[in-house]
Design an enzyme around this catalytic site. Structure first.
Site, PDB file in Angstrom:
ATOM      1  N   GLN A 184     -14.389   8.184  21.469  1.00 44.20           N
ATOM      2  CA  GLN A 184     -13.065   7.595  21.710  1.00 44.20           C
ATOM      3  C   GLN A 184     -11.930   8.599  21.503  1.00 44.20           C
ATOM      4  O   GLN A 184     -10.759   8.245  21.630  1.00 44.20           O
ATOM      5  CB  GLN A 184     -12.855   6.376  20.812  1.00 44.20           C
ATOM      6  N   HIS A 206     -18.425   8.429  30.567  1.00 43.19           N
ATOM      7  CA  HIS A 206     -17.794   7.227  31.138  1.00 43.19           C
ATOM      8  C   HIS A 206     -16.617   6.714  30.301  1.00 43.19           C
ATOM      9  O   HIS A 206     -15.934   5.774  30.709  1.00 43.19           O
ATOM     10  CB  HIS A 206     -18.818   6.125  31.402  1.00 43.19           C
ATOM     11  N   CYS A 329     -15.551 -10.284  17.686  1.00 46.35           N
ATOM     12  CA  CYS A 329     -16.070 -11.596  18.061  1.00 46.35           C
ATOM     13  C   CYS A 329     -17.334 -11.488  18.891  1.00 46.35           C
ATOM     14  O   CYS A 329     -17.777 -12.451  19.486  1.00 46.35           O
ATOM     15  CB  CYS A 329     -15.026 -12.367  18.854  1.00 46.35           C
TER      16      CYS A 329
END
Ligand code: PLP
Length: 399
Positions: A184, A206, A329
């Site tokens: 990241q 990617h 989540c």
């Protein structure tokens, strides 16, 4: 506006130039770069250029320090399992422990748990209110029994940037190796392996506008690391399997272009990110994780009280906007996200997580549209939420 993509931490659109660069190698230039005939020669030259672009992109010196892999998941697995076979298995020099942060991507987190099942001791570093691990926290738990410290360069959910240079220095003082998952960070902030002095660094095409299924591992001084894939002589015997020529060529081009746009990322992408973030924080009872100055320029992990993350995603998707709840989540269980927990949040906060991640291809018109849709969805969903009441208890953060 029909489609707005704000999920760039999950994957990115391919850079049109990287796409163009890979096409010949999916067509007429199909040679195996290891073959000693003209078919091989064409691909061999293109691979050489791509490797140069990778070395330049992360500040590695041009020896054999970068090994191309199939993805960052492979790179991360390789480092942890390689260190297991090289050091931990035999407890060389009394080393039987690794240290990881508690907020690593599962490619590190689950691999650490696997090593634990084999008898390795694993220490997990907690994060502070910003979702960060301080070098001090590492210092307080490290010892001579540690073989490897693995702390990510930037977090995929919050975007917070870890001080890997200081942590690498601490690891080295105890004779431990230092690995960073930089997936990241690469293409969003300057990444330089010579400057940070890490022993291993993982990256994935990617996530910086390259194709899927190709990534890499930087290994300082081409240090020996037991291979994950045994077989032929590819990549100097360190990573067997016929090379993904098209993918590697495109990854090189994508990295070169991303690095060219780092200033743009720091100015323009950040300006749009801040605009979107300000609009969210202007609404009552909203929260953003991590101070802005310690985050990569493209990421927002927000929480909008009274609005289930999944419900918000549904409304956004109806309006053509792609976002994510982060991994907060992702699971069906009510376990709360460690980052959310660390900042003192309850389960409700973790369930209202909304991750918005931009890229250099995001436009101002898209952000203006997203702001409008998020505000509308918030009003709609709060109106039907039984649990939400306007309690002025939340403090604002993220500024
Ligand atoms: C996406 C991601 C990975 C996995 O990368 P792949 O190339 O898809 O395996 C690893 N670490 C982080 C931080 C990521 O965001």
């Amino acid at each position: 506006m029909n489609k707005v993509y704000l999920d760039n931490n999950a994957t990115t659109m391919i850079d049109p130039e990287a796409y163009e660069a890979m096409l010949p190698f999916l067509g007429e230039n199909f040679g195996n770069p290891n073959s000693l005939h003209s078919y091989g020669n064409a691909t061999h030259a293109a691979l050489g250029r791509a490797m140069d672009q990778l070395y330049a992109g992360i500040g590695a010196k041009d020896s054999d320090d970068i090994v191309v892999t199939s993805c960052a998941t492979e790179s991360n697995n390789w480092v942890l399992k390689g260190v297991y076979f090289d050091i931990l298995k035999e407890q060389k020099n009394g080393k039987n422990r690794i240290i990881v942060s508690s907020v690593e991507h599962p490619a590190v987190g689950a691999t650490a748990a696997f090593l634990e099942s084999l008898g390795v001791e694993v220490t997990r570093l907690d994060v502070d209110h910003n979702g960060l691990v301080s070098p001090q926290a590492l210092k307080s738990v490290i010892g001579d029994d540690v073989a490897l410290v693995s702390v990510m360069n930037a977090n995929n959910e919050t975007g917070v940037i870890f001080d890997i240079k200081s942590m690498a220095e601490i690891a080295h003082a105890y004779g431990a190796l230092f690995h960073t998952d930089a997936v990241q960070a690469v293409g969003k902030i300057p990444v330089n392996v010579a400057e940070s002095n890490v022993d291993f660094l993982s990256f994935s095409a990617h996530k910086f506008h390259g194709p899927k299924g190709v990534g890499g591992l930087y290994i300082k001084n081409s240090r020996e690391l037991t291979p994950l894939l045994h077989g032929g002589e590819h990549m100097g015997g360190r990573r067997s399997g016929t090379l993904n020529v098209a993918g590697i060529v495109a990854m090189g081009k994508a990295l070169e272009n991303s690095v060219k746009f780092l200033d743009f990322e720091r100015s323009q992408v950040r300006r749009l990110r801040d605009k979107l973030e300000d609009a969210i924080l202007e609404m009552s009872d909203t929260y953003v994780v991590g101070d802005r100055q310690v985050r990569v320029p493209n990421t927002i992990l927000a929480s909008i009280k009274g609005v289930e993350g999944e419900a918000m995603l549904w409304d956004l998707n109806q309006a053509g906007i792609a976002a994510s709840t982060g991994s907060a989540c992702a699971s069906e269980s009510l376990e709360s996200n460690p980052i959310m927990e660390a900042i003192g949040a309850d389960a409700e906060l973790a369930h209202t997580a909304l991750r918005l991640s931009l890229s250099r291809f995001t436009t101002e018109a898209e952000i203006d549209y997203a702001i409008e849709v998020i505000k509308k969805a918030t009003n709609r969903l709060r109106a039907i939420s039984s649990s939400f009441s306007y309690a002025p208890s939340w403090h604002k953060s993220g500024l």
